[in-house]
Scaffold this active site. Structure first.
Site, short mmCIF file in Angstrom:
data_model
loop_
_atom_site.label_atom_id
_atom_site.label_comp_id
_atom_site.label_asym_id
_atom_site.label_seq_id
_atom_site.Cartn_x
_atom_site.Cartn_y
_atom_site.Cartn_z
N ASP A 228 61.37 55.71 50.99
CA ASP A 228 62.61 55.85 51.75
C ASP A 228 63.21 54.50 52.13
O ASP A 228 63.88 54.38 53.17
CB ASP A 228 62.40 56.71 53.01
CG ASP A 228 61.85 58.07 52.66
OD1 ASP A 228 62.24 58.61 51.61
OD2 ASP A 228 61.02 58.59 53.43
N LYS B 8 66.07 53.12 47.86
CA LYS B 8 66.10 52.90 46.40
C LYS B 8 67.32 53.56 45.78
O LYS B 8 67.94 53.02 44.88
CB LYS B 8 64.82 53.47 45.76
CG LYS B 8 63.55 52.81 46.26
CD LYS B 8 62.31 53.51 45.75
CE LYS B 8 62.10 54.90 46.30
NZ LYS B 8 61.83 54.97 47.75
N GLY C 234 63.49 61.88 47.83
CA GLY C 234 64.82 62.23 48.34
C GLY C 234 65.60 60.94 48.38
O GLY C 234 65.29 60.05 49.16
N HIS C 235 66.56 60.79 47.47
CA HIS C 235 67.31 59.54 47.37
C HIS C 235 68.76 59.78 47.80
O HIS C 235 69.44 60.62 47.23
CB HIS C 235 67.26 59.01 45.93
CG HIS C 235 65.88 58.58 45.51
ND1 HIS C 235 65.61 58.01 44.30
CD2 HIS C 235 64.69 58.64 46.16
CE1 HIS C 235 64.31 57.72 44.22
NE2 HIS C 235 63.74 58.11 45.34
N GLN D 152 59.16 57.09 45.43
CA GLN D 152 58.04 56.69 46.28
C GLN D 152 57.96 55.16 46.37
O GLN D 152 58.99 54.52 46.31
CB GLN D 152 56.72 57.31 45.78
CG GLN D 152 56.62 58.81 46.00
CD GLN D 152 57.37 59.62 44.96
OE1 GLN D 152 57.15 59.45 43.78
NE2 GLN D 152 58.24 60.50 45.38
P1 GDP Z 1 65.09 56.28 49.08
O1 GDP Z 1 64.15 57.43 49.03
O2 GDP Z 1 64.37 54.97 48.93
O3 GDP Z 1 66.24 56.39 48.13
O4 GDP Z 1 65.70 56.27 50.57
P2 GDP Z 1 66.23 57.56 51.39
O5 GDP Z 1 67.54 57.96 50.86
O6 GDP Z 1 65.16 58.60 51.48
O7 GDP Z 1 66.31 56.96 52.84
C1 GDP Z 1 67.14 55.90 53.16
C2 GDP Z 1 68.12 56.36 54.25
O8 GDP Z 1 68.75 55.24 54.81
C3 GDP Z 1 69.25 57.21 53.70
O9 GDP Z 1 69.64 58.10 54.69
C4 GDP Z 1 70.34 56.19 53.41
O10 GDP Z 1 71.67 56.74 53.48
C5 GDP Z 1 70.14 55.25 54.57
N1 GDP Z 1 70.48 53.86 54.27
C6 GDP Z 1 70.29 53.15 53.13
N2 GDP Z 1 70.64 51.87 53.30
C7 GDP Z 1 71.07 51.75 54.59
C8 GDP Z 1 71.53 50.65 55.38
O11 GDP Z 1 71.62 49.51 54.93
N3 GDP Z 1 71.85 50.93 56.69
C9 GDP Z 1 71.74 52.18 57.22
N4 GDP Z 1 72.05 52.35 58.51
N5 GDP Z 1 71.31 53.23 56.49
C10 GDP Z 1 70.97 53.01 55.21
P1 IMO Z 2 61.13 58.63 48.08
O1 IMO Z 2 61.30 58.50 46.59
C1 IMO Z 2 58.41 58.87 51.47
C2 IMO Z 2 54.54 60.78 50.72
C3 IMO Z 2 54.24 62.07 51.46
C4 IMO Z 2 52.73 61.96 51.61
C5 IMO Z 2 52.32 61.32 50.29
C6 IMO Z 2 51.82 62.29 49.23
O2 IMO Z 2 62.21 59.40 48.75
O3 IMO Z 2 60.88 57.29 48.70
P2 IMO Z 2 53.10 64.02 47.64
O4 IMO Z 2 53.95 65.21 47.98
O5 IMO Z 2 53.78 63.00 46.82
O6 IMO Z 2 51.76 64.42 47.08
O7 IMO Z 2 52.76 63.34 49.09
O8 IMO Z 2 53.46 60.64 49.81
N1 IMO Z 2 55.79 60.77 49.93
C7 IMO Z 2 56.90 60.12 50.30
N2 IMO Z 2 57.19 59.43 51.42
N3 IMO Z 2 59.30 58.93 50.47
C8 IMO Z 2 59.02 59.59 49.33
O9 IMO Z 2 59.83 59.56 48.25
C9 IMO Z 2 57.78 60.26 49.22
N4 IMO Z 2 57.20 61.02 48.25
C10 IMO Z 2 55.98 61.31 48.71
O10 IMO Z 2 54.90 62.10 52.70
O11 IMO Z 2 52.41 61.06 52.64
MG MG Z 3 63.59 59.09 50.20
#
Ligand code: GDP
Ligand code: IMO
Ligand code: MG
Length: 427
Positions: A13, A16, A40-41, A224
């Site tokens: 998270d 990416k 979840g991206h 991840q």
């Molecule tokens: P990913 O899994 O690595 O793609 O990241 P996620 O989407 O799960 O989580 C990142 C969260 O932070 C999302 O809600 C993005 O919209 C938000 N986000 C990303 N970059 C920034 C930033 O520079 N500032 C803020 N405030 N939010 C951000």
């Molecule tokens: P993105 O791509 C954050 C974590 C789960 C758990 C561990 C194993 O959005 O960054 P799994 O279901 O993969 O067997 O769970 O990995 N996990 C993540 N944490 N972001 C993710 O994906 C994750 N995908 C799995 O919370 O600790």
């Molecule tokens: Mg994510």
């Protein structure tokens, strides 16, 4: 000309998705190389938020061919629903390609994931319960079903029978659950999913290599992160794939000689969902503040993320195992209101200072972080677009991270929006 890899450098998270979207501007192809709908991206374009689980984050551009690579485990029902969601919001998904070598996640994988977690009791991993581990386990056992198996009813049914011959007695005798009904499952997959999936199934190796050979830029999007990597992460509190840069090669079929850039994505602090060690974890008001301001709740499971300070010991390890060429930092704006900010520069263990990530897991559980405390900037950064516009305290914070991690920061996010980015390489 070559391939760029995007990897998470913490516990996921990091942002990416938003940087994949940003870099995809100059690419032709974006390949997701591992993981499944545990990811979840999020991408925010002009206030509209898209949360993607399986479809590569380049999909919002009409010029991009999004590819789901061989290293991904795919829940076809989730994929089809995600495509419908995108189409209903005006996003064209007709170019999406799916590797025939990608393994499928079946409902029983999801059931097994939940059962394993329940049986682990207080030792549970806190998985996303999406069936990721059980599906990769079948892949390793060589009993998994690949997307290409769906294209031939006889093969599909035969392989399913082999799996269910051993799974059904386990479900009923060990777990006291109903056995899987092979006909009902085959009906859904062959009659409902197959006609929609078949047109997407592609020889992705040939497609991606033809692009590379033509001089196109290809982006390999990780899900991840480094510390969730099956080999390099905080095992067993990891996912069941290799989100590190080496996994990008395996999961896309692109050899290492094509990779000319590896972008590590990190938050300006750290979060973790699920169980496992976390040296810089915060349990105080500052942690609460970060969760509140950063909206640190899982994109697809809704779980609260555990917050902590930026950790340079982890980052130096991530630099090594991924051969990172640069660092992209997100969420700097989330720290805007803090009086001071801390960065972990080393660990203390048994009276000794440690600068390298401990290779023995029990050490990691016992370390105390050594912090450098720096003044906060107390300024709203969300409208800042260049380095000179940053307050000196924020510039110092980034410079300190660069020095400690021996890497240049090239991109900085100051908000979730597409335009809320500082691109230092363009300055
Ligand atoms: P990913 O899994 O690595 O793609 O990241 P996620 O989407 O799960 O989580 C990142 C969260 O932070 C999302 O809600 C993005 O919209 C938000 N986000 C990303 N970059 C920034 C930033 O520079 N500032 C803020 N405030 N939010 C951000
Ligand atoms: P993105 O791509 C954050 C974590 C789960 C758990 C561990 C194993 O959005 O960054 P799994 O279901 O993969 O067997 O769970 O990995 N996990 C993540 N944490 N972001 C993710 O994906 C994750 N995908 C799995 O919370 O600790
Ligand atoms: Mg994510």
């Amino acid at each position: 000309m070559g391939a760029t890899v995007i990897v998470g450098t913490q516990w996921g998270d990091e942002g990416k998705g938003r940087f994949t979207d940003l870099l995809a501007r100059d690419m032709t192809t974006v390949v997701r190389f591992q993981g499944g709908h545990n990811a979840g991206h999020t991408i925010v374009v002009e206030g509209e938020s898209f949360a993607l689980q399986l479809v590569p984050s380049g999909v919002l551009y009409p010029h991009i061919t999004p590819v789901i690579g061989n290293g991904v485990v795919v829940d076809l029902g989730v994929l089809l629903r995600e495509m419908e969601m995108l189409q209903s919001r005006g996003v064209d998904t007709s170019k999406l390609k799916l590797s025939g070598n990608a393994h499928m996640i079946f409902p029983y994988h999801q059931e097994l994931d939940a059962l394993h977690e329940r049986h682990l009791g207080k030792n549970k991993l806190g998985t996303t319960k999406r069936g990721i581990g059980p599906s990769y386990a079948d892949k390793s056992m060589r009993t998994g079903l690949r997307v290409q198996d769906l294209l031939d009813e006889k093969i599909f049914r035969a392989k399913l029978e082999v799996v269910l011959n051993s799974l059904n007695p386990t479900l009923s005798k060990v777990y006291n659950r109903m056995p899987v009904d092979a006909d009902a499952l085959a009906e859904t997959f062959l009659n409902e999913y197959r006609p929609k999936i078949e047109p997407m199934v592609t020889d992705c190796i040939t497609l991606v290599h033809e692009r590379l050979e033509a001089g196109d830029e290809v982006l390999l999007e990780g899900a991840q992160a480094t510390f969730l990597d099956l080999d390099h992460g905080t095992y067993p509190y990891v996912t069941s794939s290799n989100p590190t840069a080496g996994g990008a090669c395996v999961g896309s079929g692109v050899g290492p000689r094509y990779i000319d850039r590896v972008v590590g994505v990190a938050k300006a602090y750290i979060t973790r969902v699920g169980a496992g060690p976390f040296p810089t974890e915060l349990f105080d008001d500052v942690g609460e503040h970060i969760v509140d301001v950063g909206h640190e709740y899982g994109t697809n499971t809704g779980r609260r993320r555990r917050p902590g300070w930026f950790d340079c010991v982890m980052m130096r390890y991530a630099r090594r195992v991924n051969s990172l060429s640069e660092l992209a930092i997100t969420k700097l704006d989330v720290l805007d209101q803090l009086d001071t900010v801390k960065v972990c520069v080393g660990y203390e263990h048994d009276g000794q200072r440690i600068d390298d990530f401990p290779y023995h897991q029990s050490t990691l559980h016992q370390v105390t972080p050594i912090y450098e405390e720096m003044p906060g900037w107390k300024t709203d950064l969300t409208g800042v677009r260049t380095r000179p516009e940053l307050p000196s305290e924020a510039r110092d914070y980034l410079a300190f991270i660069e020095e400690q991690c021996e890497m240049q920061v090239t991109l900085v996010g100051v908000g979730p929006g597409r335009k809320q980015v500082l691109d230092f390489s363009a300055e």
